[in-house]
Scaffold this motif. Structure first.
Motif, PDB file in Angstrom:
ATOM      1  N   ILE A 191       0.607  -1.229   0.102  1.00  0.00           N
ATOM      2  CA  ILE A 191       0.078  -0.015  -0.057  1.00  0.00           C
ATOM      3  C   ILE A 191       0.934   1.170  -0.142  1.00  0.00           C
ATOM      4  CG2 ILE A 191      -2.124  -1.094   1.037  1.00  0.00           C
ATOM      5  CD1 ILE A 191      -1.238   0.226   3.805  1.00  0.00           C
ATOM      6  N   HIS A 192       2.209   1.095  -0.560  1.00  0.00           N
ATOM      7  CA  HIS A 192       3.031   2.097  -0.527  1.00  0.00           C
ATOM      8  C   HIS A 192       2.315   3.084  -1.862  1.00  0.00           C
ATOM      9  CE1 HIS A 192       6.547  -0.233   1.461  1.00  0.00           C
ATOM     10  NE2 HIS A 192       5.605   0.299   2.203  1.00  0.00           N
ATOM     11  N   SER A 197      15.014  14.728  10.179  1.00  0.00           N
ATOM     12  CA  SER A 197      15.051  16.124   9.321  1.00  0.00           C
ATOM     13  C   SER A 197      13.589  16.300   8.577  1.00  0.00           C
ATOM     14  CB  SER A 197      16.273  16.180   8.462  1.00  0.00           C
ATOM     15  OG  SER A 197      16.204  15.231   7.337  1.00  0.00           O
ATOM     16  N   ASP A 198      13.053  15.104   7.907  1.00  0.00           N
ATOM     17  CA  ASP A 198      11.714  15.333   7.186  1.00  0.00           C
ATOM     18  C   ASP A 198      10.650  14.735   8.228  1.00  0.00           C
ATOM     19  OD1 ASP A 198      13.339  15.809   5.070  1.00  0.00           O
ATOM     20  OD2 ASP A 198      12.882  13.937   4.017  1.00  0.00           O
ATOM     21  N   GLY A 199      10.662  14.850   9.484  1.00  0.00           N
ATOM     22  CA  GLY A 199       9.792  14.830  10.544  1.00  0.00           C
ATOM     23  C   GLY A 199       9.558  13.200  10.716  1.00  0.00           C
ATOM     24  N   PHE A 200       8.128  12.885  10.867  1.00  0.00           N
ATOM     25  CA  PHE A 200       7.650  11.634  11.203  1.00  0.00           C
ATOM     26  C   PHE A 200       7.657  10.559  10.032  1.00  0.00           C
ATOM     27  CE2 PHE A 200       6.317  14.211  14.683  1.00  0.00           C
ATOM     28  CZ  PHE A 200       6.750  13.584  15.927  1.00  0.00           C
ATOM     29  N   GLY A 201       7.640  11.331   8.792  1.00  0.00           N
ATOM     30  CA  GLY A 201       7.503  10.197   7.616  1.00  0.00           C
ATOM     31  C   GLY A 201       6.201   9.755   7.324  1.00  0.00           C
ATOM     32  N   TYR A 202       4.993  10.056   8.028  1.00  0.00           N
ATOM     33  CA  TYR A 202       3.710   9.996   7.625  1.00  0.00           C
ATOM     34  C   TYR A 202       2.998  11.053   8.262  1.00  0.00           C
ATOM     35  CZ  TYR A 202      -0.688   7.551   7.159  1.00  0.00           C
ATOM     36  OH  TYR A 202      -2.201   7.379   6.766  1.00  0.00           O
ATOM     37  N   ILE A 222      -1.191   0.940   8.628  1.00  0.00           N
ATOM     38  CA  ILE A 222       0.196   0.346   8.693  1.00  0.00           C
ATOM     39  C   ILE A 222       1.065   1.167   9.418  1.00  0.00           C
ATOM     40  CG2 ILE A 222       2.187  -0.231   7.192  1.00  0.00           C
ATOM     41  CD1 ILE A 222      -0.244  -1.891   6.644  1.00  0.00           C
ATOM     42  N   TYR A 223       1.023   2.424   9.399  1.00  0.00           N
ATOM     43  CA  TYR A 223       1.985   3.246  10.316  1.00  0.00           C
ATOM     44  C   TYR A 223       1.387   3.329  11.509  1.00  0.00           C
ATOM     45  CZ  TYR A 223       4.362   4.128   6.139  1.00  0.00           C
ATOM     46  OH  TYR A 223       5.026   3.878   4.811  1.00  0.00           O
ATOM     47  N   GLY A 224       0.113   3.075  11.680  1.00  0.00           N
ATOM     48  CA  GLY A 224      -0.451   2.982  13.216  1.00  0.00           C
ATOM     49  C   GLY A 224       0.154   1.917  14.026  1.00  0.00           C
ATOM     50  N   GLN A 225       0.414   0.760  13.217  1.00  0.00           N
ATOM     51  CA  GLN A 225       1.279  -0.478  13.810  1.00  0.00           C
ATOM     52  C   GLN A 225       2.643   0.058  14.344  1.00  0.00           C
ATOM     53  OE1 GLN A 225       0.880  -3.577  14.724  1.00  0.00           O
ATOM     54  NE2 GLN A 225       3.120  -3.711  14.965  1.00  0.00           N
TER      55      GLN A 225
END
Length: 450
Positions: free
Chosen positions: A108-109, A328-333, A358-361
């Protein structure tokens, strides 16, 4: 102890770290990774000597429509080296370029850019075959295969489903809940539906009505790991005909390659990784200092989590970790931080089960770690955001070191991990259990750091 100075990577620079307290620190380094032969030679040798399988050239027949499943740019696989060689093999076996499709296993990228496609295939192959991105949300281009024994509804990319022959490619590296990457992950989550992806990922939890993380879901663990076994069951439904997986070093060079039967070759690759690139430690440390290895491994927090997981594996419960991750780019999501609104793991889990992401995991895994060890994060993130993740924040290494060590006894043990994102460290017991989960046998001799 006498003071010890170390240079640890942070973003695009190095931080000078001075350690002055506790027992003499132990620096945890991976075994030497010698590439040996050059990358193309390693690939050719793997293709010529497949594991429990005929050669690819003996599997395909002129007139076959062949699909090659390849990883996206978030995975370091050296596909620009091996895809041209794989296609050459198919050409020599009577399969012209027009009968070959390359499907990018996005899971799901996001879709890949033209530049990313070119980098995945290499310039020469990209001019001959244009890859197709899998779209997990496009129901019209998915074919339903059936339901796994754990309830995952397996729907697969139509191009893959309608091919005469399917070849999986990718790379084997540790994965914090699937055990290892590569192999069956090219199918699930790679070319499956969004629904199947979410159902499979939810297997990190114990089945209802139980609560909590399934204890068998862990890094470097295959047999008994429900996430791995569900992915394997989905891959068996598709019944791919051949697999080529690499093991890639930190400098992107090919260290090893395994080809052949998709199950047997993947297991051989995982065993090789564990035997050659993992290190067992006999005791957990009171304090673990970890660098992600600098940019791009610490470009955002989600990427940095790989190093955090490595350090967590060898840190005592209630111990301390100092994490150097610029982010540097924060959290990524975009929605990652919003998950940290719960006071307990049970509340977090309930919300994740109801609205899985997914990123909740990854956020849940972070929450688990930050509430069982004390994590001090040196980063460019807003201090309030770090604290929201149940971590302590420090502007410098010196500040982080003072904060951690003032809460430890005089004779504490320290581990230093200079490249946490590229190394697998396990306790001796975990190493043994991982080996048994791959081979069904007890490993004979772990690489140990006492």
């Amino acid at each position: 102890m006498n003071s010890q100075r170390l240079a640890l990577k942070y973003g695009r620079k190095a931080i000078q770290a001075r350690l002055t307290r506790g027992h003499k620190p132990k620096t945890l380094l991976p075994p030497p990774r010698e590439a040996g032969d050059n990358g193309p030679a390693i690939i050719r040798n793997a293709l010529a000597n497949p594991i429990e399988s005929p050669r690819l050239s003996d599997i395909v027949t002129a007139g076959d429509k062949v699909v090659v499943v390849a990883s996206d740019c978030t995975r370091m696989t050296a596909s620009d080296v091996f895809l041209p060689l794989l296609v050459d093999d198919l050409n020599r076996a009577g399969i012209p370029d027009r009968d070959i499709a390359i499907v990018i296993a996005l899971g799901i990228h996001r879709s890949q850019t033209e530049e990313e496609h070119r980098s995945l295939l290499g310039d020469a192959l990209y001019t001959r075959i244009r890859p197709v991105d899998h779209d997990a949300r496009d129901s019209g281009n998915l074919v339903f295969y059936g339901t796994t024994s754990r309830g995952t509804e397996v729907a697969v990319n139509r191009i893959v489903a309608e091919a005469d022959k399917v070849v999986l490619t990718g790379a084997v590296s540790p994965h914090y809940f699937a055990g290892f990457g590569g192999g069956r992950k090219s199918v699930m989550p790679g070319v499956c539906s969004l629904k199947a992806n979410l159902q499979s990922h939810l297997l990190v939890f114990n089945p209802s009505p139980q609560r909590g993380r399934n204890p068998a879901v862990r890094v470097a663990r295959l047999a008994g790991n429900p996430v791995h076994e569900d992915m394997l069951e989905a891959a068996r439904m598709v019944s791919p005909h051949f697999m080529l997986n690499t093991i890639v070093g930190t400098d992107k060079n090919i260290l090893a390659a395994f080809a052949g039967n998709p199950i047997a070759a993947h297991e051989a690759a995982c065993k090789h990784y564990l035997e050659n690139f993992a290190v067992a430690v006999t005791v957990r440390a009171d304090l673990t200092i970890v660098s992600c290895g600098g940019y791009p491994k610490d470009v955002n927090f989600i990427q940095a989590h790989k190093a955090i997981h490595t350090a967590y594996s060898v840190t005592k419960p209630g111990g301390w970790m100092i994490v150097l991750a610029a982010c540097s780019d924060g959290f990524g999501y975009p929605g990652f931080l919003e998950w940290f609104q719960f006071d307990t793991a049970a509340e977090f889990e309930e919300s994740l089960r109801a609205n899985y992401e997914i990123y909740g995991q990854t956020a849940y895994a972070t929450f688990e770690k930050a509430t069982s060890v004390n994590i001090v994060l040196v980063s460019e993130l807003e201090p309030a955001h770090v604290q929201q993740m149940n971590m302590r924040t420090a502007a410098t290494f010196e500040e982080a070191y003072h904060l951690a060590t003032k809460n430890l006894p005089v004779d504490f043990e320290t581990y230093v991990i200079p490249d946490g994102a590229s190394t697998l460290f396990l306790t001796t017991d975990e190493y043994t259990a991982s080996f048994e989960s791959i081979t069904g046998e007890r490993e004979s001799e772990a690489r140990e750091i006492s």
